[in-house]
Scaffold this motif. Structure first.
Motif, PDB file in Angstrom:
ATOM      1  N   ILE A 132       0.513  -1.231  -0.058  1.00 57.71           N
ATOM      2  CA  ILE A 132       0.014   0.066  -0.238  1.00 57.71           C
ATOM      3  C   ILE A 132       0.816   1.034   0.109  1.00 57.71           C
ATOM      4  O   ILE A 132       0.644   2.193  -0.786  1.00 57.71           O
ATOM      5  CB  ILE A 132      -1.032  -0.053   1.180  1.00 57.71           C
ATOM      6  N   ILE A 133       2.120   1.308   0.734  1.00 58.71           N
ATOM      7  CA  ILE A 133       2.747   2.275   0.849  1.00 58.71           C
ATOM      8  C   ILE A 133       3.544   2.490  -0.643  1.00 58.71           C
ATOM      9  O   ILE A 133       3.435   3.551  -0.913  1.00 58.71           O
ATOM     10  CB  ILE A 133       3.922   2.200   1.690  1.00 58.71           C
ATOM     11  N   LEU A 134       3.969   1.575  -1.268  1.00 64.21           N
ATOM     12  CA  LEU A 134       4.663   1.711  -2.507  1.00 64.21           C
ATOM     13  C   LEU A 134       3.427   2.122  -3.446  1.00 64.21           C
ATOM     14  O   LEU A 134       3.732   3.187  -4.446  1.00 64.21           O
ATOM     15  CB  LEU A 134       5.381   0.457  -3.153  1.00 64.21           C
ATOM     16  N   LYS A 135       2.225   1.699  -3.564  1.00 65.97           N
ATOM     17  CA  LYS A 135       1.232   2.036  -4.660  1.00 65.97           C
ATOM     18  C   LYS A 135       0.961   3.373  -4.314  1.00 65.97           C
ATOM     19  O   LYS A 135       0.965   4.451  -5.195  1.00 65.97           O
ATOM     20  CB  LYS A 135      -0.041   1.409  -4.091  1.00 65.97           C
ATOM     21  N   ARG A 136       0.816   4.141  -3.141  1.00 65.57           N
ATOM     22  CA  ARG A 136       0.830   5.405  -2.597  1.00 65.57           C
ATOM     23  C   ARG A 136       1.663   6.153  -3.447  1.00 65.57           C
ATOM     24  O   ARG A 136       1.752   7.564  -3.824  1.00 65.57           O
ATOM     25  CB  ARG A 136       0.770   5.793  -1.329  1.00 65.57           C
ATOM     26  N   GLN A 137       3.074   5.666  -3.454  1.00 67.08           N
ATOM     27  CA  GLN A 137       4.274   6.559  -4.131  1.00 67.08           C
ATOM     28  C   GLN A 137       4.057   6.978  -5.482  1.00 67.08           C
ATOM     29  O   GLN A 137       4.582   8.099  -5.842  1.00 67.08           O
ATOM     30  CB  GLN A 137       5.484   5.939  -3.657  1.00 67.08           C
ATOM     31  N   ASP A 138       3.123   6.226  -6.090  1.00 66.39           N
ATOM     32  CA  ASP A 138       2.881   6.553  -7.348  1.00 66.39           C
ATOM     33  C   ASP A 138       2.428   7.938  -7.492  1.00 66.39           C
ATOM     34  O   ASP A 138       2.646   8.483  -8.785  1.00 66.39           O
ATOM     35  CB  ASP A 138       2.000   5.590  -8.267  1.00 66.39           C
ATOM     36  N   ASP A 139       1.877   8.292  -6.717  1.00 66.49           N
ATOM     37  CA  ASP A 139       1.288   9.786  -6.722  1.00 66.49           C
ATOM     38  C   ASP A 139       2.296  10.768  -6.495  1.00 66.49           C
ATOM     39  O   ASP A 139       1.985  11.978  -6.676  1.00 66.49           O
ATOM     40  CB  ASP A 139       0.043   9.882  -5.594  1.00 66.49           C
ATOM     41  N   PHE A 140       3.403  10.403  -6.405  1.00 65.38           N
ATOM     42  CA  PHE A 140       4.642  11.327  -6.098  1.00 65.38           C
ATOM     43  C   PHE A 140       5.593  10.883  -6.775  1.00 65.38           C
ATOM     44  O   PHE A 140       6.983  10.461  -6.378  1.00 65.38           O
ATOM     45  CB  PHE A 140       4.826  11.197  -4.540  1.00 65.38           C
ATOM     46  N   PRO A 141       5.669  11.084  -7.841  1.00 67.31           N
ATOM     47  CA  PRO A 141       6.408  10.367  -9.136  1.00 67.31           C
ATOM     48  C   PRO A 141       8.187  11.051  -9.061  1.00 67.31           C
ATOM     49  O   PRO A 141       9.161  10.613  -9.459  1.00 67.31           O
ATOM     50  CB  PRO A 141       5.972  10.731 -10.297  1.00 67.31           C
ATOM     51  N   HIS A 142       8.085  12.336  -8.464  1.00 67.18           N
ATOM     52  CA  HIS A 142       9.349  12.792  -8.525  1.00 67.18           C
ATOM     53  C   HIS A 142      10.213  12.645  -7.243  1.00 67.18           C
ATOM     54  O   HIS A 142      11.343  13.334  -7.209  1.00 67.18           O
ATOM     55  CB  HIS A 142       9.178  14.432  -8.755  1.00 67.18           C
ATOM     56  N   GLN A 143       9.698  11.835  -6.345  1.00 72.22           N
ATOM     57  CA  GLN A 143      10.640  11.524  -5.051  1.00 72.22           C
ATOM     58  C   GLN A 143      11.507  10.345  -5.364  1.00 72.22           C
ATOM     59  O   GLN A 143      11.238   9.529  -6.170  1.00 72.22           O
ATOM     60  CB  GLN A 143       9.726  11.120  -4.012  1.00 72.22           C
ATOM     61  N   PRO A 144      12.763  10.622  -4.585  1.00 70.06           N
ATOM     62  CA  PRO A 144      13.515   9.423  -4.491  1.00 70.06           C
ATOM     63  C   PRO A 144      13.070   8.291  -4.072  1.00 70.06           C
ATOM     64  O   PRO A 144      11.889   8.211  -3.612  1.00 70.06           O
ATOM     65  CB  PRO A 144      14.798  10.116  -3.703  1.00 70.06           C
TER      66      PRO A 144
END
Lengths: 588, 588
Positions: A132-144
């Motif tokens: 779930i954490i990794l899926k959420r990161q899709d909304d923040f594409p510019h993050q390391p």
């Protein structure tokens, strides 16, 4: 609508003494840092949500959870609030790791805003939580990229992070793969329950691992950090089996279509609805972005059992007779753009409410949403639907331990110290009372506020200082750029609107040129207020004539003050309203 | 925060047919006005509050109640809502009288706004209700005198108003002198229960007059109009005696001061607290403007029994030991400026919260106030007070009949037709289901919406037309001048604030003169956004250069459109927010 109460009122002693507190903290840190174990809650106390907490020993910090909270009604326009992470940022070199206990947004939601600001430390999470954490990161594409490690609730793993040796154990909540943490520290064992309940007959989960908890804590527990959300509820939290059976009764008697609404994060309930669709030979359509996402993650990781062919597309659903269909969707809180609202308002691409539909609200109503849910309910009833909600039948239970459950845990764990966490202040206090009934010494229970530095030594637990813990508000792309002033302006604007008055003044003569331009929004209907506007223009003209000194530029501020004040009084007299009055002067 | 749902969604058939409905109503009125009895609810259906209803027969109209409602959360700045009275205004020559059933503001609150607009007809009310209405008029000093007649609930009076012969009968509510109405009409007896419950052991009232109800209705009831507010609650409404006993237990165990908060309109509870103060030898201070007013009216009219010396002034209270004092106050809903909030926040002139205080919330929480009440509770707990609320003990009961009470009434009255009134749509529907269980024919039950014209003939009851029934919003001195557009602007302003852009343009050259002046509120903190503002000024300059045609005045609208659109996009890109952008051009 501006609330007078501070969200997190400081204790009286520290109200006026920020500088003092900071220095006393520094002093105490120097003196005691080798011996005490510090617990610092950044959020989640005096509120439900926005959970983040640190354990600090010597020069090492372990972080548990990183969640967001939903804004209060006096924070218009704010998307959500996150904990203040200034202390962690300043001490990022000390951070040895971050444990995330389960996949709910009030425990993971702040990760994209915080984790890179504190040195991108390694996150430890169970497989579903990680997904779930990794899926959420899709909304923040510019993050390391996140550093994220998997831990398992059933493998007796211990992760050693400096002074902290962390062993996860399984608890029930309403999402699978939820864990509590047994943390061995130099001062003894710290148990962090996180959000938990005991369910001895869950549907989509295993019962909480009581045996493991007993074994892990049998050598004695120094400190218990335990969920207080349900501490005001008498008895024991009902088992999901009861909910499942009640939902089954509704399915059994439903003659038409079933629309089942719940939280998309309530995976336990999602599984129950899937099982029931299969048992009653219905196909299932999933509506709502977050619901689809969560089902997909859970299915791919093996946390949801779904037979092949159960889930169909909306296009296929349209071909089925109503008694063969379940629509499982988001929107049980009456959210504007969620699937259930769109279906109810006839704005959904595929579905609208039909006579004979059975609507199930398998959720509680989050405080603040009562009216929206009532309007949704009325609108559905008006269209001929049969409605079931938690006030009529036990078709929802919270994910938190009730009073008797908390007693059970306290009886097993027998902690020396208790620090109630997660919940409104009144809940922390109720938890304290329960603990005393079970035999914890009153002086060994610490009720803290967000931002308190609580230090535990073998002898005592006490608050020794504070770190910043105000709400950080997230609004669009802005993190923390909306402050109290901006919020207060929003409140004022929403109450009585505003008037902008633009006066063109001849700098040489000090005379108004033309008529003042008046722009107003949210105050009155301008077209129907011609007379009022004419009067106001006359007033402005008089003010300018009286106060503008020809050739003397620097008194524009004085002219503006006069306009603000006198137009304000004028509007109060005429309307008994106080719109914001914003004068602007253009020199011509 | 803008809700998608219409407050009072029209039934699908009539959604797009206002003109049609009006004409069909006119037609039906002509055809049937000699035979049918019309019931027209202007408010109080599909909502709780804002009650006003008319009975119309031939050319005569009887009005029952004239209340206001509290605004929803999507009506920022609105003080309250009143029913649309356009139909009554147009037909004021037909009005034979107005009955007010009790003294709560959702039944009397619209009188000052409506009564003079509809020809100042005679108001009939019981003595206490009359006293409260007249007291309220003090706030409206410029209005003509009310025509108000007293009726008595226990004198077997019948007031003949044309076709309508009205006999009041006593019911329980939580304010004394509440009545229902038995209205003889040419078509038969109409019973209007108004807000009611049965309490066979009230504390500050007599039990509802069941004997009278039986006698009055023994010849058969044509139509029952009955309160639906409690129709979703199982069982019977508890008696006030139970509440009184529970409050007594709290008084018995309280060691320090008692602060008892309730609604000022809840006179039944006010009396209980007075009795308990006297029984436990405590003095009583009353705090809160409306509480003081209501106690004064009730005492002077003999509706509250208070021993001499029980009530003291706050100055005297300060001299007493805590265990000798009760403070009875307003503010149980967490209202900002009410007495309890001021005491809690340390802003009260005389009292602040002290360790050992017992705080009693003898009230329910009105939907929408949950968070305020939670913050108030937390703040009190933090200051060492012991708190009791209705979730912990039965120290509040509503004033409305529950399901079994409604069945009892239906069994006595045995109406031919039923029209459920007062309550959300889901409550009207639940009332319908109850009535069917008791034997009322489904086809004889009419569920209506506000504004429906329901016509009853000996054969049937049906909706034959509609009158305007939208909310009239009261904001300061304005009645109905705040419309949907103004409200929408308030919502938008409260979400993302606004930018006003003032560009001085040389009309001859089409060039910007100086830098554009930017005013912003509720959007960003301007002082911390210098860079953004500079970029924005550059953008505005480019827009003006591109789009302003020198000497050609009429394209200022075009320039403004461009500024609005492009600055809007710029802010969305930069901030992911959509503040209102309001351009103004000053020709120089």
């Amino acid at each position: 609508m501006i609330k007078n109460i501070k969200k997190q009122p400081a204790k009286p002693a520290s109200r006026n003494a920020w500088a003092h507190r900071r220095s006393s903290h520094a002093a105490s840190t120097q003196k005691q840092e080798k011996q005490g174990l510090k617990v610092i809650p950044f959020g989640g106390l005096e509120e439900v949500g926005r959970n983040m907490l640190a354990l600090e020993y010597d020069d090492q910090i372990l972080v548990v959870d990183m969640g967001f909270g939903f804004p209060d009604e006096d924070m218009p326009g704010i998307d959500y609030t996150i904990p203040n992470f200034q202390y962690l940022k300043e001490n990022k070199h000390k951070i040895v790791g971050v444990f995330i206990t389960h996949g709910h947004y009030d425990h993971i939601g702040a990760i994209p805003y915080v984790i890179h600001e504190i040195g991108n430390p390694t996150i430890y999470a169970t497989p579903l939580t990680r997904g779930i954490i990794l899926k959420r990161q899709d909304d923040f594409p510019h993050q390391p990229k996140l550093n994220i490690e998997t831990v398992h609730k059933d493998k007796e793993e211990t992760i050693v992070l400096g002074h902290f040796k962390v062993t996860p154990f399984h608890v029930n909540h309403n999402i699978p793969d939820s864990i509590g943490l047994a943390i061995q520290t130099p001062l003894g064992l710290v148990v962090h329950t996180c959000d938990f309940k005991f369910d001895f007959s869950p549907i989509a989960d295993e019962p909480a691992d009581l045996g493991r908890i007993v074994t892990l804590t049998s050598q004695g527990v120094f400190l218990l950090l335990s969920d207080s959300t349900g501490s005001e509820k008498p008895g024991q939290a009902p088992s999901e089996k009861e909910i499942f059976d009640n939902l089954g009764t509704i399915f059994e008697h439903a003659e038409g279509r079933i629309i089942a609404a719940t939280f998309s994060s309530l995976i336990e309930r999602v599984q129950q609805i899937i099982y029931l669709a299969e048992r009653f030979d219905r196909k299932l359509v999933i509506e709502g972005y977050s619901m689809k996402n969560n089902v997909e993650i859970c299915r791919s990781l093996g946390y949801l059992k779904i037979k092949k062919g159960t889930i169909i597309l909306p296009e296929e659903a349209l071909m089925l007779p109503p008694e063969k269909l379940v629509i499982m969707c988001t929107g049980a809180q009456g959210e504007d753009r969620a699937a259930l609202m769109r279906i109810t308002n006839g704005e959904h691409r595929y579905f609208k409410v039909e006579q004979g539909d059975t609507i199930i609200f398998s959720s509680s109503v989050v405080p603040g949403n009562e009216r929206s849910v009532q309007y949704l309910t009325d609108s559905l009833a008006r269209q001929g639907a049969k409605i079931f909600n938690y006030r009529m039948m036990d078709i929802h239970v919270s994910g938190h331990a009730y009073r008797e459950d908390l007693k059970l845990l306290l009886n097993i764990v027998k902690p020396k110290f208790l620090m109630p966490i997660h919940g409104q202040f009144s809940m922390l206090r109720a938890h304290e009372e329960i603990a005393q009934l079970v035999g914890v010494q009153k002086e060994n229970i610490v009720i803290a506020s967000n931002g308190d530095i609580v230090e535990f030594t073998p002898e005592e637990g006490k608050i020794i200082g504070e770190v910043p813990a105000n709400y950080i508000m997230v609004d669009g792309l802005g993190i923390g750029d909306v402050n109290e002033v901006v919020l207060r302006d929003r409140e004022l604007l929403s109450k009585d609107g505003m008037f902008v008055i633009i006066a063109a003044i001849d700098a040489k003569t000090g005379k108004l040129k033309g008529v003042p331009n008046i722009i107003s929004r949210g105050s009155i209907h301008l077209r129907e207020s011609k007379e009022l506007l004419d009067e106001m223009r006359g007033l402005i003209k008089r003010i300018v004539e009286r106060t503008a000194t020809p050739g003397y530029m620097s008194n524009w501020a004085h002219v503006k003050d006069n306009i603000r004040e006198q137009v304000g009084s004028f509007l109060w007299k005429k309307l008994k309203r106080r719109p914001m009055v914003l004068p602007a002067i253009v020199e011509v």
